[in-house]
Design a protein around this motif. Structure first.
Motif, PDB file in Angstrom:
ATOM      1  N   HIS A 284       0.761  -1.256   0.000  1.00 56.48           N
ATOM      2  CA  HIS A 284       0.000   0.000   0.000  1.00 56.48           C
ATOM      3  C   HIS A 284       0.785   1.295   0.000  1.00 56.48           C
ATOM      4  CE1 HIS A 284      -3.378  -2.651   0.614  1.00 56.48           C
ATOM      5  NE2 HIS A 284      -4.162  -1.630   0.343  1.00 56.48           N
ATOM      6  N   CYS A 319      -2.518  -5.002  -5.666  1.00 60.36           N
ATOM      7  CA  CYS A 319      -3.227  -4.247  -4.630  1.00 60.36           C
ATOM      8  C   CYS A 319      -2.964  -2.748  -4.787  1.00 60.36           C
ATOM      9  CB  CYS A 319      -2.887  -4.760  -3.237  1.00 60.36           C
ATOM     10  SG  CYS A 319      -3.801  -6.266  -2.845  1.00 60.36           S
ATOM     11  N   CYS A 320      -3.040  -2.018  -3.690  1.00 63.08           N
ATOM     12  CA  CYS A 320      -3.054  -0.556  -3.840  1.00 63.08           C
ATOM     13  C   CYS A 320      -1.717   0.048  -4.199  1.00 63.08           C
ATOM     14  CB  CYS A 320      -3.654   0.080  -2.601  1.00 63.08           C
ATOM     15  SG  CYS A 320      -5.448  -0.100  -2.651  1.00 63.08           S
ATOM     16  N   CYS A 358      -2.816  -6.389   3.266  1.00 65.25           N
ATOM     17  CA  CYS A 358      -3.363  -7.263   2.216  1.00 65.25           C
ATOM     18  C   CYS A 358      -2.342  -8.258   1.660  1.00 65.25           C
ATOM     19  CB  CYS A 358      -3.992  -6.452   1.090  1.00 65.25           C
ATOM     20  SG  CYS A 358      -5.352  -5.436   1.677  1.00 65.25           S
ATOM     21  N   GLY A 470     -13.132  -1.195  -3.391  1.00 67.23           N
ATOM     22  CA  GLY A 470     -12.925  -2.276  -2.434  1.00 67.23           C
ATOM     23  C   GLY A 470     -12.345  -3.559  -2.988  1.00 67.23           C
ATOM     24  N   CYS A 471     -12.261  -4.479  -2.078  1.00 66.82           N
ATOM     25  CA  CYS A 471     -11.462  -5.690  -2.189  1.00 66.82           C
ATOM     26  C   CYS A 471     -12.044  -6.758  -3.096  1.00 66.82           C
ATOM     27  CB  CYS A 471     -11.365  -6.302  -0.800  1.00 66.82           C
ATOM     28  SG  CYS A 471     -11.304  -5.116   0.543  1.00 66.82           S
ATOM     29  N   CYS A 501      -9.163  -2.538  -5.348  1.00 64.79           N
ATOM     30  CA  CYS A 501      -9.175  -3.719  -6.202  1.00 64.79           C
ATOM     31  C   CYS A 501     -10.301  -3.680  -7.218  1.00 64.79           C
ATOM     32  CB  CYS A 501      -9.217  -4.978  -5.351  1.00 64.79           C
ATOM     33  SG  CYS A 501      -7.608  -5.262  -4.574  1.00 64.79           S
ATOM     34  N   CYS A 543      -6.889   2.825  -2.111  1.00 64.45           N
ATOM     35  CA  CYS A 543      -7.948   2.926  -1.099  1.00 64.45           C
ATOM     36  C   CYS A 543      -7.871   4.214  -0.285  1.00 64.45           C
ATOM     37  CB  CYS A 543      -7.922   1.713  -0.201  1.00 64.45           C
ATOM     38  SG  CYS A 543      -8.236   0.219  -1.133  1.00 64.45           S
ATOM     39  N   LYS A 582     -10.525  -2.323   6.599  1.00 63.62           N
ATOM     40  CA  LYS A 582     -10.429  -0.982   6.003  1.00 63.62           C
ATOM     41  C   LYS A 582     -11.706  -0.648   5.242  1.00 63.62           C
ATOM     42  CE  LYS A 582      -6.564  -2.203   4.024  1.00 63.62           C
ATOM     43  NZ  LYS A 582      -5.557  -2.114   2.948  1.00 63.62           N
TER      44      LYS A 582
HETATM   45 FE1  XCC Z   1      -6.643  -4.702  -0.036  1.00 58.74          FE
HETATM   46 FE2  XCC Z   1      -6.134  -1.835  -1.015  1.00 58.74          FE
HETATM   47 FE3  XCC Z   1      -9.111  -4.340  -0.301  1.00 58.74          FE
HETATM   48 FE4  XCC Z   1      -7.638  -4.474  -2.378  1.00 58.74          FE
HETATM   49  S1  XCC Z   1      -9.189  -3.049  -2.018  1.00 58.74           S
HETATM   50  S2  XCC Z   1      -7.942  -6.012  -1.004  1.00 58.74           S
HETATM   51  S3  XCC Z   1      -7.942  -3.461   1.190  1.00 58.74           S
HETATM   52  S4  XCC Z   1      -5.752  -3.697  -1.733  1.00 58.74           S
HETATM   53 NI1  XCC Z   1      -8.643  -1.367  -0.738  1.00 58.74          NI
END
Ligand code: XCC
Ligand code: SF4
Length: 655
Positions: A284, A319-320, A358, A470-471, A501, A543, A582
């Motif tokens: 993240h 992910c983010c 994550c 979201g995830c 995501c 996110c 989150k």
């Molecule tokens: Fe994690 Fe942010 Fe969810 Fe994806 S969406 S699984 S929190 S990476 Ni925020």
């Protein structure tokens, strides 16, 4: 000797039932052929506990866990369920719910704090690696933090020195986490009626850390036993996330690394290249990944990779972190949360670099089956397995750390096995929309011409705004709900803002391109997208960048014509496949900001119907925004559309 029992084949997932995405299906199948277990297989054998799932298992003290399942006949005739201490199902569900808010807000806000600390180092010029990159953004946020950008000297108003401003912004920003008095400064960025509403309900956050601590205190055995009062604190903490920790993270990242503007890239595992060194960054915080991207693009490292026999270095994100380095550098998205193990299973991942949040612990077990170097980088996120390297990142030697990591990946290229399978699926994406670029691309303001967002909502070409975020959640078919909700919304002329995501899922499906307008959109939205040349689904980041959505909604209100508060705007929020704490914090601050928000998959209060009704119905009367739950993605989208239509009607623009 007794006849040997035939070993029972382990139960595994059906790849097609597990994911909507073909690349994912191919990699799940490959993992199974190779005997490598993934989360998809574990989901088949590991079933969730119903009571925990419904939010009515309390383990807040050593007399429990006290588990209060929903009675078979329902709770219509009263609900006398209680734990040893007497805590009711509503109290327990509310305590669990706001503990999720506390964890989620902590994750976003601690991320923000780390960025603020690096920002402080940059402002103090303690590091060469980080500088103030976006002066415009700095000057834009400084007044929001009560930092002056001009000085008066001899009756003359002069621009203040940038370094001085940066230093003061750093100090004031860091103070937001723990100041002794007052309230968060960014709350006043919200429309005035919203701020007044928060004030009236007593939910203005004082400082970020305190709201988290107070949740932990109030949910300890024997403290707060009133679900409404518990939710009051849940709201205050969530607002400290959305309008505090997350918003500061976004802003300070923009100042340090640049405000995103639309750029082109690609998404899905097919971005990995067989003849390149593949480095996947996952997590993240963009603080380290920014450095890795810079180093990996340097001629020195490209030459080093060529010496190692590779054609170059291919970066990819999961992910983010993926969203962060996509929106600022165009680094392609390798995949969503549920594809992290699969990136290694290609056999082509030379290094996976992870920071925080994550990250599956099972990555280490998967990496063991391949040549992949798995590298943790954050002091608060280590792994116990012995094949994991820990290279702790520090802003004072960031470039050296990044070089070490990139070199490790390059040196590892020669260790790849023969068996490399990269699924040949990817799609082009346009990403990197923020408040600034939405405004720029839609007529240069929010109101006043044929092209602007507000005018198009008022004239009905755009029905409303959907924030779908979201995830992924392995309990539902990977990406299916995400994509179904988004497609149904744009088909009905609802423009979609996406992060997290969901944004990656949309990218993988090709929905983040202007061409999508002709294929999937209703006629009104298609016309707008074609006229101004934007995709109907706008990637607004990670996110923590949901704060950009709050600010976009605020700009829409301030531009006029769509009511006086965020709750008047024809808009709705959604997290079709959420799983993380989150997401609950985000949902709560979005609801408290006045937006109707629907979650899919499961809802963690379903075992306490009275408390759930409070969130789903009573909240609307208080905040103008409320929660809802709908696992069926088409119904989910239509609940959002119905809310949007209700708001249009209230504004008198429903014709
Ligand atoms: Fe994690 Fe942010 Fe969810 Fe994806 S969406 S699984 S929190 S990476 Ni925020
Ligand atoms: Fe049970 Fe109350 Fe302890 Fe929770 S706090 S585990 S409900 S006794």
């Amino acid at each position: 000797m007794a006849e040997e029992k035939k070993a029972k084949a382990p139960k595994v997932a059906d790849p097609v039932a597990a994911s909507y995405d073909v690349a994912t299906q191919e990699m799940i199948k490959r993992a199974q052929d190779l005997g490598v277990e993934t989360c998809f297989d574990r989901a088949v054998t590991l079933k969730p506990c119903n009571i925990g799932n419904q939010g009515t298992c309390c383990k807040n003290c050593g007399m429990g866990p006290c588990r209060l399942p929903l009675p078979k006949g329902g709770v219509e005739d009263g609900d006398d369920r209680k734990g040893i201490c007497g805590a009711t199902a509503n109290t327990i569900a509310a305590r669990n719910f706001i503990r999720m808010v506390a964890a989620g807000a902590s994750a976003h806000s601690d991320h923000g704090r780390c960025v603020a600390e690096v920002f402080m180092s940059a402002a103090r010029k303690e590091t060469d690696a980080y500088q103030i990159k976006d002066i415009q953004k700095l000057l834009q946020i400084a007044p929001r933090l009560d930092v002056a950008i001009t000085v008066e000297r001899d009756g003359e108003v002069l621009d203040r020195d940038i370094d001085e401003i940066a230093l003061e912004v750093a100090e004031v920003a860091l103070n937001e986490w723990g100041k002794a008095e007052g309230e968060l400064k960014y709350l006043k960025r919200a429309p005035a009626p919203r701020y007044e509403l928060w004030k009236k309900f007593g939910v203005l956050p004082r400082n970020i850390d305190r709201e988290v601590v107070e949740i932990m205190h109030r949910t300890h055995i024997g403290v707060d036993q009133d679900y409404k009062n518990l939710m009051k604190q849940g709201t205050r903490c969530a607002l400290a996330d959305g309008w505090g920790g997350s918003m500061l993270a976004t802003d300070l990242q923009d100042v340090l690394f640049g405000t995103p503007y639309p750029l082109q890239s690609e998404a899905n595992l097919g971005i990995m290249k067989k003849d390149h060194v593949n480095i996947i960054i996952h997590g993240h915080e963009p603080v380290l990944s920014e450095m890795i991207v810079a180093v990996a693009q340097s001629q020195e490292m490209i030459d080093y990779a060529k010496q190692a026999g590779a054609k170059g270095i291919q970066m990819g994100g999961i992910c983010c972190t993926a969203n962060e380095i996509l929106q600022r550098h165009g680094v392609p998205l390798a995949g969503t949360f549920l594809q992290q193990e699969l990136a290694i299973i290609t056999g082509a991942c030379d290094a996976m670099v992870v920071d925080i949040q994550c990250i599956f612990q099972n990555l280490a077990n998967v990496a063991k089956c391949f040549h992949t170097k798995l590298i943790t980088t954050h002091p608060i996120a280590k792994m116990e397995q012995d094949n994991v390297l820990h290279i702790e990142f520090d802003e004072h030697h960031a470039v050296e750390d990044a070089k070490r990591i990139v070199k490790l990946a390059i040196d590892n290229f020669k260790n790849r096995g023969e068996d490399v399978v990269i699924p040949q699926h990817k799609n082009p994406v346009i990403a990197g929309f923020g408040v600034e670029s939405i405004e720029y691309h839609l007529g240069g303001s929010f109101r006043g011409s044929y092209y602007t967002l507000n005018d198009n909502i008022i004239n009905g070409r755009i029905r409303g705004i959907g924030a779908v975020v979201g995830c992924n959640n392995v309990r539902t078919r990977h990406n299916e709900a995400h994509l179904t909700v988004v497609k149904e919304l744009i088909k009905n002329d609802v423009i979609v803002l996406t992060t997290g995501c969901n944004a990656i899922a949309c990218g993988m499906e090709g929905l983040l391109t202007p061409e999508t307008a002709q294929v999937f959109c209703g006629p009104g939205l298609a016309e707008v997208c074609e006229t101004v040349g934007i995709p109907p689904v706008l990637h607004v980041g990670s996110c923590v960048d949901n704060s950009r959505i709050l600010l976009a909604a605020t700009e829409v209100v301030k531009a006029g014509g769509l009511g006086k508060d965020i709750s008047d705007v024809p808009a709705a929020g959604s997290a079709p496949e959420w799983m993380s704490e989150k997401a609950i914090s985000i949902g709560q601050y979005v609801v408290a900001s006045g937006v109707y928000t629907v979650f899919g998959t499961t809802f963690p209060t379903s075992g306490a119907p009275v408390f759930q009704k409070y969130l789903f119905e009573d909240f609307e009367k208080m905040y103008g925004g409320m929660w809802d739950f709908e696992p069926d993605p088409i119904k989910h989208a239509h609940k959002m559309i119905a809310h949007i239509d209700k708001k249009r009607k209230a504004l008198g623009i429903d014709k």
